[in-house]
Design a protein around this motif. Structure first.
Motif, PDB file in Angstrom:
ATOM      1  N   ALA A 106       0.914  -1.156   0.215  1.00 35.54           N
ATOM      2  CA  ALA A 106      -0.070   0.114   0.152  1.00 35.54           C
ATOM      3  C   ALA A 106       0.861   1.360   0.105  1.00 35.54           C
ATOM      4  O   ALA A 106       0.473   2.167  -0.658  1.00 35.54           O
ATOM      5  N   ALA A 107       2.162   1.162   0.644  1.00 28.48           N
ATOM      6  CA  ALA A 107       3.007   2.307   0.572  1.00 28.48           C
ATOM      7  C   ALA A 107       3.379   2.769  -0.640  1.00 28.48           C
ATOM      8  O   ALA A 107       3.962   3.976  -0.765  1.00 28.48           O
ATOM      9  N   LEU A 108       3.367   2.103  -1.570  1.00 27.48           N
ATOM     10  CA  LEU A 108       3.960   2.200  -2.992  1.00 27.48           C
ATOM     11  C   LEU A 108       3.481   3.327  -3.772  1.00 27.48           C
ATOM     12  O   LEU A 108       3.868   4.340  -4.385  1.00 27.48           O
ATOM     13  N   GLY A 109       2.017   3.582  -3.467  1.00 29.98           N
ATOM     14  CA  GLY A 109       1.319   4.133  -4.225  1.00 29.98           C
ATOM     15  C   GLY A 109       1.418   5.517  -4.026  1.00 29.98           C
ATOM     16  O   GLY A 109       1.919   6.389  -4.861  1.00 29.98           O
ATOM     17  N   PRO A 110       1.398   6.085  -2.609  1.00 26.11           N
ATOM     18  CA  PRO A 110       1.614   7.180  -2.135  1.00 26.11           C
ATOM     19  C   PRO A 110       3.246   7.576  -2.574  1.00 26.11           C
ATOM     20  O   PRO A 110       3.462   8.979  -2.841  1.00 26.11           O
ATOM     21  N   THR A 111       3.828   6.837  -2.442  1.00 24.75           N
ATOM     22  CA  THR A 111       5.529   7.125  -2.867  1.00 24.75           C
ATOM     23  C   THR A 111       5.668   7.514  -4.039  1.00 24.75           C
ATOM     24  O   THR A 111       6.177   8.897  -4.319  1.00 24.75           O
ATOM     25  N   LEU A 112       4.918   6.947  -5.034  1.00 22.75           N
ATOM     26  CA  LEU A 112       4.947   7.146  -6.489  1.00 22.75           C
ATOM     27  C   LEU A 112       4.318   8.790  -6.661  1.00 22.75           C
ATOM     28  O   LEU A 112       4.697   9.508  -7.382  1.00 22.75           O
ATOM     29  N   VAL A 113       3.314   8.795  -6.229  1.00 25.46           N
ATOM     30  CA  VAL A 113       2.315  10.331  -6.253  1.00 25.46           C
ATOM     31  C   VAL A 113       3.169  11.368  -5.806  1.00 25.46           C
ATOM     32  O   VAL A 113       3.389  12.098  -6.445  1.00 25.46           O
ATOM     33  N   GLY A 114       4.018  11.080  -4.636  1.00 28.23           N
ATOM     34  CA  GLY A 114       4.840  12.072  -4.172  1.00 28.23           C
ATOM     35  C   GLY A 114       5.937  12.289  -4.913  1.00 28.23           C
ATOM     36  O   GLY A 114       6.387  13.715  -5.076  1.00 28.23           O
ATOM     37  N   ALA A 115       6.721  11.376  -5.418  1.00 35.38           N
ATOM     38  CA  ALA A 115       7.841  11.617  -6.318  1.00 35.38           C
ATOM     39  C   ALA A 115       7.415  12.290  -7.414  1.00 35.38           C
ATOM     40  O   ALA A 115       8.446  12.992  -8.184  1.00 35.38           O
ATOM     41  N   CYS A 116       6.218  12.139  -7.886  1.00 37.70           N
ATOM     42  CA  CYS A 116       5.763  12.779  -9.254  1.00 37.70           C
ATOM     43  C   CYS A 116       5.219  14.204  -9.167  1.00 37.70           C
ATOM     44  O   CYS A 116       4.976  14.799  -9.964  1.00 37.70           O
ATOM     45  N   GLY A 117       5.235  14.684  -7.821  1.00 41.76           N
ATOM     46  CA  GLY A 117       4.681  16.111  -7.390  1.00 41.76           C
ATOM     47  C   GLY A 117       3.058  16.269  -7.841  1.00 41.76           C
ATOM     48  O   GLY A 117       2.713  17.289  -8.255  1.00 41.76           O
ATOM     49  N   LEU A 118       2.387  15.017  -7.939  1.00 41.41           N
ATOM     50  CA  LEU A 118       0.818  15.329  -8.520  1.00 41.41           C
ATOM     51  C   LEU A 118       0.204  16.371  -7.791  1.00 41.41           C
ATOM     52  O   LEU A 118       0.343  16.147  -6.334  1.00 41.41           O
ATOM     53  N   ARG A 119      -0.708  16.877  -8.177  1.00 40.90           N
ATOM     54  CA  ARG A 119      -1.520  17.992  -7.327  1.00 40.90           C
ATOM     55  C   ARG A 119      -2.772  18.144  -8.108  1.00 40.90           C
ATOM     56  O   ARG A 119      -3.230  17.873  -9.123  1.00 40.90           O
ATOM     57  N   ALA A 120      -3.616  19.011  -7.258  1.00 38.66           N
ATOM     58  CA  ALA A 120      -5.024  19.273  -7.842  1.00 38.66           C
ATOM     59  C   ALA A 120      -4.956  19.724  -9.294  1.00 38.66           C
ATOM     60  O   ALA A 120      -4.159  20.468  -9.397  1.00 38.66           O
ATOM     61  N   GLY A 121      -6.064  19.242 -10.025  1.00 37.04           N
ATOM     62  CA  GLY A 121      -6.254  19.515 -11.420  1.00 37.04           C
ATOM     63  C   GLY A 121      -5.235  18.927 -12.549  1.00 37.04           C
ATOM     64  O   GLY A 121      -5.629  19.062 -13.807  1.00 37.04           O
ATOM     65  N   ASP A 122      -4.179  18.238 -12.043  1.00 38.67           N
ATOM     66  CA  ASP A 122      -3.322  17.472 -13.000  1.00 38.67           C
ATOM     67  C   ASP A 122      -4.348  16.320 -13.738  1.00 38.67           C
ATOM     68  O   ASP A 122      -5.076  15.662 -12.958  1.00 38.67           O
ATOM     69  N   ARG A 123      -4.080  16.178 -14.699  1.00 39.33           N
ATOM     70  CA  ARG A 123      -4.602  15.072 -15.681  1.00 39.33           C
ATOM     71  C   ARG A 123      -3.764  14.074 -15.750  1.00 39.33           C
ATOM     72  O   ARG A 123      -2.714  14.036 -16.266  1.00 39.33           O
ATOM     73  N   VAL A 124      -4.034  12.765 -14.908  1.00 37.10           N
ATOM     74  CA  VAL A 124      -3.163  11.689 -14.637  1.00 37.10           C
ATOM     75  C   VAL A 124      -3.649  10.420 -15.186  1.00 37.10           C
ATOM     76  O   VAL A 124      -4.865   9.983 -15.192  1.00 37.10           O
ATOM     77  N   LEU A 125      -2.763   9.813 -15.893  1.00 34.02           N
ATOM     78  CA  LEU A 125      -3.200   8.314 -16.359  1.00 34.02           C
ATOM     79  C   LEU A 125      -2.351   7.332 -15.801  1.00 34.02           C
ATOM     80  O   LEU A 125      -1.044   7.534 -15.705  1.00 34.02           O
ATOM     81  N   ASP A 126      -2.926   6.262 -15.006  1.00 34.79           N
ATOM     82  CA  ASP A 126      -2.268   5.151 -14.099  1.00 34.79           C
ATOM     83  C   ASP A 126      -2.447   4.113 -15.137  1.00 34.79           C
ATOM     84  O   ASP A 126      -3.392   3.495 -15.451  1.00 34.79           O
ATOM     85  N   VAL A 127      -1.154   3.490 -15.644  1.00 35.21           N
ATOM     86  CA  VAL A 127      -1.160   2.390 -16.567  1.00 35.21           C
ATOM     87  C   VAL A 127      -1.047   1.236 -15.946  1.00 35.21           C
ATOM     88  O   VAL A 127       0.000   1.223 -14.855  1.00 35.21           O
ATOM     89  N   ALA A 128      -1.688   0.286 -16.303  1.00 32.65           N
ATOM     90  CA  ALA A 128      -1.549  -1.137 -15.369  1.00 32.65           C
ATOM     91  C   ALA A 128      -1.804  -0.761 -13.931  1.00 32.65           C
ATOM     92  O   ALA A 128      -1.180  -1.217 -13.017  1.00 32.65           O
ATOM     93  N   ALA A 129      -3.102  -0.262 -13.533  1.00 35.89           N
ATOM     94  CA  ALA A 129      -3.214   0.298 -12.524  1.00 35.89           C
ATOM     95  C   ALA A 129      -3.602  -0.600 -11.539  1.00 35.89           C
ATOM     96  O   ALA A 129      -3.767  -0.300 -10.279  1.00 35.89           O
ATOM     97  N   GLY A 130      -4.139  -1.878 -11.937  1.00 39.87           N
ATOM     98  CA  GLY A 130      -4.680  -2.658 -11.043  1.00 39.87           C
ATOM     99  C   GLY A 130      -5.836  -2.232 -10.494  1.00 39.87           C
ATOM    100  O   GLY A 130      -6.824  -1.837 -10.968  1.00 39.87           O
ATOM    101  N   SER A 131      -5.743  -2.385  -9.069  1.00 42.95           N
ATOM    102  CA  SER A 131      -6.864  -2.034  -8.099  1.00 42.95           C
ATOM    103  C   SER A 131      -6.777  -0.736  -7.559  1.00 42.95           C
ATOM    104  O   SER A 131      -7.417  -0.161  -6.553  1.00 42.95           O
ATOM    105  N   GLY A 132      -5.860  -0.037  -8.311  1.00 41.96           N
ATOM    106  CA  GLY A 132      -5.636   1.663  -7.833  1.00 41.96           C
ATOM    107  C   GLY A 132      -4.823   1.700  -6.769  1.00 41.96           C
ATOM    108  O   GLY A 132      -4.916   3.065  -6.214  1.00 41.96           O
ATOM    109  N   ASN A 133      -3.726   1.134  -6.589  1.00 40.58           N
ATOM    110  CA  ASN A 133      -2.689   1.322  -5.532  1.00 40.58           C
ATOM    111  C   ASN A 133      -2.067   2.781  -5.870  1.00 40.58           C
ATOM    112  O   ASN A 133      -1.883   3.527  -4.891  1.00 40.58           O
ATOM    113  N   ALA A 134      -1.906   3.119  -6.870  1.00 37.28           N
ATOM    114  CA  ALA A 134      -1.584   4.455  -7.122  1.00 37.28           C
ATOM    115  C   ALA A 134      -2.543   5.487  -7.791  1.00 37.28           C
ATOM    116  O   ALA A 134      -2.488   6.816  -7.171  1.00 37.28           O
TER     117      ALA A 134
END
Length: 274
Positions: free
Chosen positions: A33-61
């Protein structure tokens, strides 16, 4: 059918079915579970960004990205995983667009997303260059590509090496998933189409298992790739026992002495050149 006769639709159907085996959503929530937030933080994602999660599985990221306020499309080849993710997101009051999609043929236009991410997902698509080309294609110039992948030398990479002799031969042209955990491999896939590449190897601490056998049995019951390998040797009890022993021994070798293990991953971010 020989490996050379496996057609692309057959291969995709096999991958889709494999990831529907067991209970991958519990792997995602109980172990990584910790991996998704780690990736989101590293990418600096923020409100309003249009984001595609590829091979997202059940939504970990995907779900952490939506929590950050991004407009998220969670795409995956396996509809059962998307349904699980959709239910979890709804329970959390989050709105995402869940789309069945092949990482090697994404159904989106060019330069659409501010960020394209994948958390131990796209690494399992069989044709690495094709997948990488799709990641680059759909992100806008200046946009972010963020990838988190198991390394070959880390625990999960070693687990796949352990299972390989027991598994059917891979289809022609398919590449090993843990190659995405090598920085030089990913840099070569993305090439000069990206800049500002940052990569680091990090450990994920896992303390879910009291014994090596508990780890093995959890993966035998819940992790699609492990289930598929055991099904392939189900008629050979000696090979089943041998794989049982090897997976338990692998876990014992990685036990830090107090029931904890560290599973190494590569976290890589880059920006698409304008």
């Amino acid at each position: 059918m020989t490996e050379h006769a496996v057609t692309t639709p057959d291969l995709k159907a096999r991958h889709r079915a494999m990831w529907a085996l067991g209970d991958y959503p519990s792997v995602a929530t109980d172990l990584i579970a910790a991996l998704g937030p780690t990736l989101v933080g590293a990418c600096g994602l923020r409100a309003g960004d249009r984001v595609l999660d590829v091979a997202a599985g059940s939504g970990n990221a995907s779900i952490p990205a939506a929590r950050a306020g991004a407009a998220v499309v969670a795409s995956d080849l396996t509809p059962e995983l998307l349904e699980s993710g959709r239910a979890r997101a709804e329970a959390l009051g989050l709105s995402l667009d869940w789309r069945e999609a092949d990482a090697e043929a994404l159904p989106f236009g060019e330069d659409v997303f501010d960020a394209v991410i994948s958390c131990v997902g796209v690494m399992f698509a069989p044709h690495h260059q094709t997948s990488a080309d799709e990641l680059v294609r759909v992100v806008r110039p200046g946009g972010t590509i963020g990838l988190l992948s198991w390394t070959p030398e880390g625990f999960i990479g070693q687990m796949f090496s352990t299972m390989k002799p027991y598994a059917p031969p891979p289809p022609a042209g398919a590449q090993p998933p843990p190659l995405w955990g090598r920085e030089d491999h990913v840099r070569a896939l993305l090439g000069d189409r990206v800049a500002e590449v940052e990569a680091r190897r990090e450990p994920l601490t896992v303390d879910r298992f009291g014994t090596a056998e508990e780890f093995r049995d959890f993966f035998k019951a819940r992790y699609g790739p492990t289930i598929a390998v055991y099904r392939a040797i189900a008629d050979d009890p000696a090979r089943v026992r041998a794989l049982d022993d090897e997976l338990a021994e692998l876990a014992r070798r990685h036990d830090l002495g107090d029931g904890r293990m560290e599973w190494e991953y590569l976290l890589l971010t880059a920006r698409k050149r304008g």
